[in-house]
Structure formats: C-alpha cells, structure tokens
Design a protein around this motif. Structure first.
Motif, PDB file in Angstrom:
ATOM      1  N   TYR A 131      -4.175   4.912   3.019  1.00 44.00           N
ATOM      2  CA  TYR A 131      -3.238   3.933   2.741  1.00 44.00           C
ATOM      3  C   TYR A 131      -2.264   4.276   4.233  1.00 44.00           C
ATOM      4  CZ  TYR A 131      -4.699   3.016  -1.776  1.00 44.00           C
ATOM      5  OH  TYR A 131      -5.446   2.565  -2.992  1.00 44.00           O
ATOM      6  N   PHE A 132      -2.260   3.157   5.172  1.00 37.02           N
ATOM      7  CA  PHE A 132      -1.243   3.230   6.243  1.00 37.02           C
ATOM      8  C   PHE A 132      -0.996   1.989   6.776  1.00 37.02           C
ATOM      9  CE2 PHE A 132      -5.741   3.596   7.771  1.00 37.02           C
ATOM     10  CZ  PHE A 132      -5.743   2.931   8.937  1.00 37.02           C
ATOM     11  N   ASP A 133       0.063   1.793   7.712  1.00 36.40           N
ATOM     12  CA  ASP A 133       0.549   0.388   8.264  1.00 36.40           C
ATOM     13  C   ASP A 133      -0.479   0.139   9.515  1.00 36.40           C
ATOM     14  OD1 ASP A 133       1.630  -1.727   9.579  1.00 36.40           O
ATOM     15  OD2 ASP A 133       3.704  -1.095   9.242  1.00 36.40           O
ATOM     16  N   LEU A 134      -1.368  -0.533   9.400  1.00 36.19           N
ATOM     17  CA  LEU A 134      -2.073  -0.981  10.482  1.00 36.19           C
ATOM     18  C   LEU A 134      -1.709  -1.517  11.539  1.00 36.19           C
ATOM     19  CD1 LEU A 134      -5.373  -0.922  11.306  1.00 36.19           C
ATOM     20  CD2 LEU A 134      -5.586  -3.267  10.346  1.00 36.19           C
ATOM     21  N   GLY A 135      -0.579  -2.206  11.478  1.00 33.42           N
ATOM     22  CA  GLY A 135       0.198  -2.777  12.326  1.00 33.42           C
ATOM     23  C   GLY A 135       0.932  -1.825  13.166  1.00 33.42           C
ATOM     24  N   GLU A 136       1.385  -0.623  12.382  1.00 32.73           N
ATOM     25  CA  GLU A 136       2.331   0.601  13.037  1.00 32.73           C
ATOM     26  C   GLU A 136       1.220   1.314  14.154  1.00 32.73           C
ATOM     27  OE1 GLU A 136       4.504   4.454  11.735  1.00 32.73           O
ATOM     28  OE2 GLU A 136       2.820   3.475  10.317  1.00 32.73           O
TER      29      GLU A 136
END
Length: 139
Positions: free
Chosen positions: A112-117
């Motif tokens: 789980y991570f922010d793909l945008g970031e």
C-alpha cells in the motif's frame, strides 16, 4: 520465515542479489500493489528483474514490523532513483506491506502506497498538474 526476515532481505536488496528473494516467496504467491496483480513466483520474479534493471537505485528502510500468527505488516520508506522520474533524482515513498505466510514462505504480499507520490508527481508536465490539484484539494 517471518516478517522480520522479509524486512531484512528487502533492506539489503539490490540488482546484484535478487536471488535472495527465492527463499522468501511461495511458488503460488499473489503480489499486489497500486499498479499490479501478479500470480506465481515466476511472474513476480520477472517483475523484480525488470524493475531493478530499469532503476539506478531502489532501497527500503524498514521502520516498523508486526506479526500475529501467519500474517504481518512492515512499514517502510522506499528511496527510488529512476532515469524517467524527477530527472533521475531521488524519490521517497512511504508504504506498508501486508504479508501472509504459508509453508514457511510468503504466499500473499500486498503493498500500500501513494502511486501519485511515487510516479505521477515525478513525471515532467503531469507532476505539476498533480501537485496543483493536491494543493487545491487542501484549500
């Protein structure tokens, strides 16, 4: 195999020692993240090989780990250097991995991570648009 062992391998992982993953993952592993769903060790092995062949650096700093029974979590910061992201400069992404074990190996791995970031904010042109949208959402 446990969460601590997996975290230790990831903290030492590089394109020169991807073979370390052979002992971690079950043949029938399911791997998911914000952009992929892979089934089976051979598909995951190809993914890691491709990922590490295209980056200058991909390091993980494990922050926390917890395990209860055959399920556990790792929190981490990934430092990535990719020639097409942010002109090859470092990109840092915070994330969490959910791991499930079966027969002493990882059978399920979900990141789980922010793909945008990680991606969108670091691409030319698109990065400026995404950052502007995020700023406007914060107003």
């Amino acid at each position: 195999m446990n969460v601590e062992s997996v975290g230790s391998v990831y903290q030492h992982l590089s394109k020169r020692n991807l073979y370390l993953l052979d002992d971690i993952y079950h043949e029938d592993v399911v791997f998911e993240d914000a952009a992929h769903r892979l089934e089976g060790w051979s598909a995951l092995q190809q993914y890691f090989s491709s990922l590490y062949s295209n980056v200058h650096r991909c390091d993980f700093d494990i922050k926390e780990q917890q395990q209860v029974g055959d399920s556990g979590f790792l929190t981490w910061t990934m430092t990535l250097e990719h020639p097409k992201l942010k002109s090859g400069s470092q990109v840092q992404v915070n994330g969490v991995s959910h791991l499930k074990f079966y027969q002493g190996k990882v059978i399920y791995h979900r990141d789980y991570f922010d793909l945008g970031e990680m991606l969108y904010e670091n691409l030319p042109l698109l990065g400026k648009v995404i950052k502007t949208i995020k700023q406007r959402l914060g107003q």
